[in-house]
Design a protein around this motif. Structure first.
Motif, PDB file in Angstrom:
ATOM      1  N   LEU A 111       0.809  -1.209   0.000  1.00 47.05           N
ATOM      2  CA  LEU A 111       0.000   0.000   0.000  1.00 47.05           C
ATOM      3  C   LEU A 111       0.850   1.270   0.000  1.00 47.05           C
ATOM      4  O   LEU A 111       0.329   2.374  -0.128  1.00 47.05           O
ATOM      5  N   LEU A 112       2.153   1.111   0.131  1.00 49.01           N
ATOM      6  CA  LEU A 112       3.078   2.236   0.186  1.00 49.01           C
ATOM      7  C   LEU A 112       4.403   1.814  -0.429  1.00 49.01           C
ATOM      8  O   LEU A 112       4.868   0.700  -0.198  1.00 49.01           O
ATOM      9  N   TYR A 113       4.986   2.704  -1.237  1.00 44.06           N
ATOM     10  CA  TYR A 113       6.334   2.442  -1.756  1.00 44.06           C
ATOM     11  C   TYR A 113       6.958   3.743  -2.254  1.00 44.06           C
ATOM     12  O   TYR A 113       6.312   4.802  -2.236  1.00 44.06           O
ATOM     13  N   GLU A 114       8.208   3.662  -2.694  1.00 44.07           N
ATOM     14  CA  GLU A 114       8.938   4.826  -3.198  1.00 44.07           C
ATOM     15  C   GLU A 114       9.028   4.734  -4.714  1.00 44.07           C
ATOM     16  O   GLU A 114       9.436   3.712  -5.253  1.00 44.07           O
ATOM     17  N   ASP A 115       8.635   5.801  -5.416  1.00 42.45           N
ATOM     18  CA  ASP A 115       8.699   5.737  -6.872  1.00 42.45           C
ATOM     19  C   ASP A 115      10.126   5.951  -7.357  1.00 42.45           C
ATOM     20  O   ASP A 115      10.930   6.636  -6.715  1.00 42.45           O
ATOM     21  N   ALA A 116      10.448   5.344  -8.490  1.00 41.67           N
ATOM     22  CA  ALA A 116      11.829   5.299  -8.972  1.00 41.67           C
ATOM     23  C   ALA A 116      12.308   6.637  -9.519  1.00 41.67           C
ATOM     24  O   ALA A 116      13.483   6.983  -9.377  1.00 41.67           O
ATOM     25  N   GLU A 117      11.412   7.401 -10.138  1.00 42.57           N
ATOM     26  CA  GLU A 117      11.857   8.608 -10.833  1.00 42.57           C
ATOM     27  C   GLU A 117      12.067   9.793  -9.901  1.00 42.57           C
ATOM     28  O   GLU A 117      13.106  10.454  -9.929  1.00 42.57           O
ATOM     29  N   HIS A 118      11.081  10.056  -9.045  1.00 45.67           N
ATOM     30  CA  HIS A 118      11.147  11.252  -8.203  1.00 45.67           C
ATOM     31  C   HIS A 118      11.316  10.939  -6.719  1.00 45.67           C
ATOM     32  O   HIS A 118      11.434  11.854  -5.913  1.00 45.67           O
ATOM     33  N   HIS A 119      11.275   9.660  -6.346  1.00 44.52           N
ATOM     34  CA  HIS A 119      11.420   9.219  -4.952  1.00 44.52           C
ATOM     35  C   HIS A 119      10.303   9.767  -4.059  1.00 44.52           C
ATOM     36  O   HIS A 119      10.515  10.022  -2.874  1.00 44.52           O
ATOM     37  N   ASN A 120       9.110   9.924  -4.644  1.00 43.17           N
ATOM     38  CA  ASN A 120       7.939  10.323  -3.860  1.00 43.17           C
ATOM     39  C   ASN A 120       7.401   9.142  -3.070  1.00 43.17           C
ATOM     40  O   ASN A 120       7.627   7.970  -3.430  1.00 43.17           O
ATOM     41  N   CYS A 121       6.659   9.446  -2.014  1.00 45.37           N
ATOM     42  CA  CYS A 121       5.831   8.419  -1.385  1.00 45.37           C
ATOM     43  C   CYS A 121       4.670   8.128  -2.329  1.00 45.37           C
ATOM     44  O   CYS A 121       4.034   9.055  -2.837  1.00 45.37           O
ATOM     45  N   VAL A 122       4.391   6.859  -2.557  1.00 43.23           N
ATOM     46  CA  VAL A 122       3.225   6.472  -3.354  1.00 43.23           C
ATOM     47  C   VAL A 122       2.262   5.740  -2.425  1.00 43.23           C
ATOM     48  O   VAL A 122       2.567   4.658  -1.930  1.00 43.23           O
ATOM     49  N   PHE A 123       1.109   6.354  -2.170  1.00 43.41           N
ATOM     50  CA  PHE A 123       0.077   5.756  -1.326  1.00 43.41           C
ATOM     51  C   PHE A 123      -0.953   5.103  -2.246  1.00 43.41           C
ATOM     52  O   PHE A 123      -1.621   5.791  -3.021  1.00 43.41           O
ATOM     53  N   VAL A 124      -1.074   3.797  -2.169  1.00 48.03           N
ATOM     54  CA  VAL A 124      -1.888   3.036  -3.113  1.00 48.03           C
ATOM     55  C   VAL A 124      -3.273   2.754  -2.531  1.00 48.03           C
ATOM     56  O   VAL A 124      -3.400   2.263  -1.408  1.00 48.03           O
ATOM     57  N   GLY A 125      -4.294   3.048  -3.302  1.00 49.77           N
ATOM     58  CA  GLY A 125      -5.663   2.714  -2.933  1.00 49.77           C
ATOM     59  C   GLY A 125      -6.142   1.516  -3.739  1.00 49.77           C
ATOM     60  O   GLY A 125      -6.037   1.514  -4.966  1.00 49.77           O
ATOM     61  N   LYS A 126      -6.643   0.501  -3.059  1.00 49.53           N
ATOM     62  CA  LYS A 126      -7.123  -0.715  -3.730  1.00 49.53           C
ATOM     63  C   LYS A 126      -8.621  -0.870  -3.533  1.00 49.53           C
ATOM     64  O   LYS A 126      -9.159  -0.552  -2.471  1.00 49.53           O
ATOM     65  N   ASN A 127      -9.293  -1.376  -4.577  1.00 49.67           N
ATOM     66  CA  ASN A 127     -10.728  -1.610  -4.459  1.00 49.67           C
ATOM     67  C   ASN A 127     -10.995  -2.904  -3.701  1.00 49.67           C
ATOM     68  O   ASN A 127     -10.068  -3.572  -3.241  1.00 49.67           O
ATOM     69  N   SER A 128     -12.258  -3.290  -3.593  1.00 46.23           N
ATOM     70  CA  SER A 128     -12.622  -4.470  -2.805  1.00 46.23           C
ATOM     71  C   SER A 128     -12.073  -5.760  -3.392  1.00 46.23           C
ATOM     72  O   SER A 128     -11.950  -6.769  -2.696  1.00 46.23           O
TER      73      SER A 128
END
Length: 310
Positions: A134-151
């Motif tokens: 649900l969370l990781y670091e993106d390769a290009e800009h090193h942003n936090c990526v907060f992932v939303g998943k459906n049911s």
């Protein structure tokens, strides 16, 4: 020129296909919830620290040159020569016909971990979100990526947060094509009929640091209520809603509206605000106490309870 500048922005944005809604004295949109429209004529987008009038809006978000923006607005008002009474909607730059795709993942998550830990979030909480995908670091800009998943467990939303805050104004945004009806949430715990609702993923994680035994939690990733509506539809067992939005004007107004809406539908709805600060992360950072050169955060509900595995 004056006619173009004085265009009613909520009306214009609705015409362009945005989902416009009012929060207190301001208007905003579901697609850009950091956007604030004041007096129906001026806009400001806090996530990018930019603002202006209807002309600059078309320039920045619709790819128009200054003459094109003015001409479009005159056409919108039916004032342009040989133009129809209303302008036809045009394609918003970088927003249409572009499928949702998660940003490439970096080889490690060191910057994300360091950034969130600096914000006071417990290492256990950070690791559990990293491990769950649900969370990781993106390769290009090193942003936090907060992932939303459906049911069904499919990623449908991703919010970005810069790991470098300059004077407290770091980058924020949504990945193109994100479905704002899918929020950032803990995996559903069927043993509880309650959900805690936040504005931002960082506030959700801050609350988990303070209250380790929180069962179900959802971040709206803004103030758009569509994510809560979809969450409740997917989980009909939920009967109690705890609104933990920001303790500012827009947050309190949104909490009031959501409380009225869902109380009328039969839910037990309560509102919880941080005891100090604008949001839960501000409050968390004020609660930090030194311990052997590090930081320890008190679990105000039950210090002995571990964080639930996710």
């Amino acid at each position: 020129m004056q006619i173009a500048k004085e265009t009613d922005l909520p009306e214009l944005l609705t015409h362009l296909g945005y989902q416009v809604r009012r929060i207190g004295r301001y208007h905003t949109t579901a697609e850009m919830d950091s956007l604030r429209i004041k007096d129906r004529r001026k806009w400001f987008r806090y996530s990018q620290n930019t603002g202006g009038d209807s002309i600059t809006f078309l320039q920045q978000f619709c790819g128009k040159s200054f003459p094109e923006a003015v001409e479009y607005l005159l056409t919108f008002h039916g004032k342009a020569r040989d133009s129809p009474a209303k302008a036809a909607p045009f394609v918003k730059r970088d927003e249409v016909q572009k499928p949702f795709t998660l940003p490439p993942r970096n080889t490690d998550d060191r910057r994300v971990f360091a950034y969130l830990h600096k914000r006071g979030i417990a290492p256990q909480v950070i690791r559990q979100f990293l491990n769950s995908g649900l969370l990781y670091e993106d390769a290009e800009h090193h942003n936090c990526v907060f992932v939303g998943k459906n049911s069904a467990g499919q990623a449908k939303y991703a919010g970005l947060r810069g790991t470098y805050d300059r004077e407290g104004k770091g980058f924020r945004g949504d990945v193109t094509g994100s479905d704002k009806r899918v929020g950032f949430a803990l995996p559903y715990d069927r043993s509880s009929d309650q959900v805690f609702v936040f504005e931002a993923p960082i506030d959700l994680m801050s609350y988990l640091t303070l209250h380790r035994n929180t069962p179900n939690a959802l971040a709206l990733c803004g103030l758009y209520g569509g994510a809560l509506q979809a969450y409740l539809a997917d989980h009909p067992q939920i009967k109690r809603i705890e609104l933990c939005l920001d303790a500012d004007g827009p947050g309190r107004e949104a909490a009031r509206q959501l409380q009225d809406k869902y109380a009328a539908m039969g839910y037990v709805v309560t509102v919880e605000e941080p005891h100090s600060g604008k949001d839960w992360n501000e409050y968390l950072q004020k609660r930090k106490t030194p311990e052997r050169g590090g930081n320890q955060v008190i679990n105000t509900k039950d210090p002995k309870k571990p964080i639930r595995k996710i």
